[in-house]
Motif scaffolding. Sequence first.
Motif, PDB file in Angstrom:
ATOM      1  N   UNK A  75     -13.471   6.894  -4.720  1.00  0.00           N
ATOM      2  CA  UNK A  75     -12.308   7.795  -4.706  1.00  0.00           C
ATOM      3  C   UNK A  75     -11.505   7.626  -3.418  1.00  0.00           C
ATOM      4  N   UNK A  76     -10.174   7.553  -3.581  1.00  0.00           N
ATOM      5  CA  UNK A  76      -9.276   7.473  -2.428  1.00  0.00           C
ATOM      6  C   UNK A  76      -9.229   8.828  -1.726  1.00  0.00           C
ATOM      7  N   UNK A  77      -9.450   8.815  -0.414  1.00  0.00           N
ATOM      8  CA  UNK A  77      -9.398  10.039   0.380  1.00  0.00           C
ATOM      9  C   UNK A  77      -8.118  10.139   1.188  1.00  0.00           C
ATOM     10  N   UNK A  78      -7.697   8.999   1.764  1.00  0.00           N
ATOM     11  CA  UNK A  78      -6.523   9.019   2.638  1.00  0.00           C
ATOM     12  C   UNK A  78      -5.879   7.642   2.643  1.00  0.00           C
ATOM     13  N   UNK A  79      -4.565   7.637   2.759  1.00  0.00           N
ATOM     14  CA  UNK A  79      -3.814   6.383   2.805  1.00  0.00           C
ATOM     15  C   UNK A  79      -2.928   6.392   4.038  1.00  0.00           C
ATOM     16  N   UNK A  80      -3.031   5.344   4.859  1.00  0.00           N
ATOM     17  CA  UNK A  80      -2.216   5.244   6.067  1.00  0.00           C
ATOM     18  C   UNK A  80      -1.390   3.963   6.008  1.00  0.00           C
ATOM     19  N   UNK A  81      -0.124   4.099   6.319  1.00  0.00           N
ATOM     20  CA  UNK A  81       0.773   2.949   6.325  1.00  0.00           C
ATOM     21  C   UNK A  81       0.868   2.344   7.718  1.00  0.00           C
ATOM     22  N   UNK A  82       0.805   1.036   7.770  1.00  0.00           N
ATOM     23  CA  UNK A  82       1.027   0.299   9.000  1.00  0.00           C
ATOM     24  C   UNK A  82       2.294  -0.538   8.811  1.00  0.00           C
ATOM     25  N   UNK A  83       2.681  -1.270   9.836  1.00  0.00           N
ATOM     26  CA  UNK A  83       3.932  -2.033   9.763  1.00  0.00           C
ATOM     27  C   UNK A  83       3.930  -3.038   8.616  1.00  0.00           C
ATOM     28  N   UNK A  84       2.823  -3.757   8.456  1.00  0.00           N
ATOM     29  CA  UNK A  84       2.806  -4.823   7.460  1.00  0.00           C
ATOM     30  C   UNK A  84       1.617  -4.729   6.499  1.00  0.00           C
ATOM     31  N   UNK A  85       0.927  -3.590   6.489  1.00  0.00           N
ATOM     32  CA  UNK A  85      -0.193  -3.428   5.560  1.00  0.00           C
ATOM     33  C   UNK A  85      -0.512  -1.944   5.422  1.00  0.00           C
ATOM     34  N   UNK A  86      -1.484  -1.660   4.591  1.00  0.00           N
ATOM     35  CA  UNK A  86      -1.928  -0.278   4.403  1.00  0.00           C
ATOM     36  C   UNK A  86      -3.429  -0.210   4.654  1.00  0.00           C
ATOM     37  N   UNK A  87      -3.889   0.975   5.045  1.00  0.00           N
ATOM     38  CA  UNK A  87      -5.315   1.208   5.266  1.00  0.00           C
ATOM     39  C   UNK A  87      -5.715   2.420   4.438  1.00  0.00           C
TER      40      UNK A  87
END
Length: 241
Positions: free
Chosen positions: A127-139
């Motif tokens: 299950x996805x808990x949190x999504x963080x955006x970076x300049x050129x990718x996602x975590x």
Amino acid sequence: MGGSIVGASAALFLAARGITPALVEKHTAVSTRPRAKLFYSRTMEAYRSVGADQDIYAVQHRLPPADHAAVVTSRNGPELRRWPLPAAEDFSRVSPCPSAFVKQADLEEVVRAHARTAGADLRLGHRLLELRRRDHHVVASIRGADGDTYTVAADYLLAADGNASTIRNSLEIGRSGAEVVAHVMEVGFEADLRRMLATPPTRPRLHRSTRARVPDLEHRAGPRNGLGDLRSRDHGSGRIR
């Protein structure tokens, strides 16, 4: 994110082209509630391009024909009208693939199996808990099936997590229009209908001046897997803005 028909198909198509996707799906098995019951030629052409079409047709061939609909007075009462479904038309002049009359749950099982064989990493029960955006990718922060939390970094993330998308909400992508346009209740049951389906209902002979009032009931030939329970859900609507 999301392992139903959209996410599973995307994983298969990517893996078939040498890309190793990680599919994250919170459920451990496909949903058994009634959904799509047939898939048109264009869809089957896409599955043909990755070698999954014959296994989908094999599921269909194990079942009684389900390529028509009928209006009947009751489940085993007189049949008033019968017609072939549009998907049952012969598309051979324009497509190498006929439509497939299979339940979405069965098709998803086939697609997931092919995706695994092609090299996709299917993480069911995660299950996805949190999504963080970076300049050129996602975590993404994910809770695994064992309860442990881990992170995944990816160049791209595909939001295939349905109408109530966690990803869309986390990115604050709104929608316009009515949030709920209908309330639908599904009643699932299990019954052995082979005897009734093997013998077509009789057609009553109606007088020209007689009008028969029958329930607005559409019976689709072919067995269904019942849910064994009663469920209701809301149908959302709206355009992405």
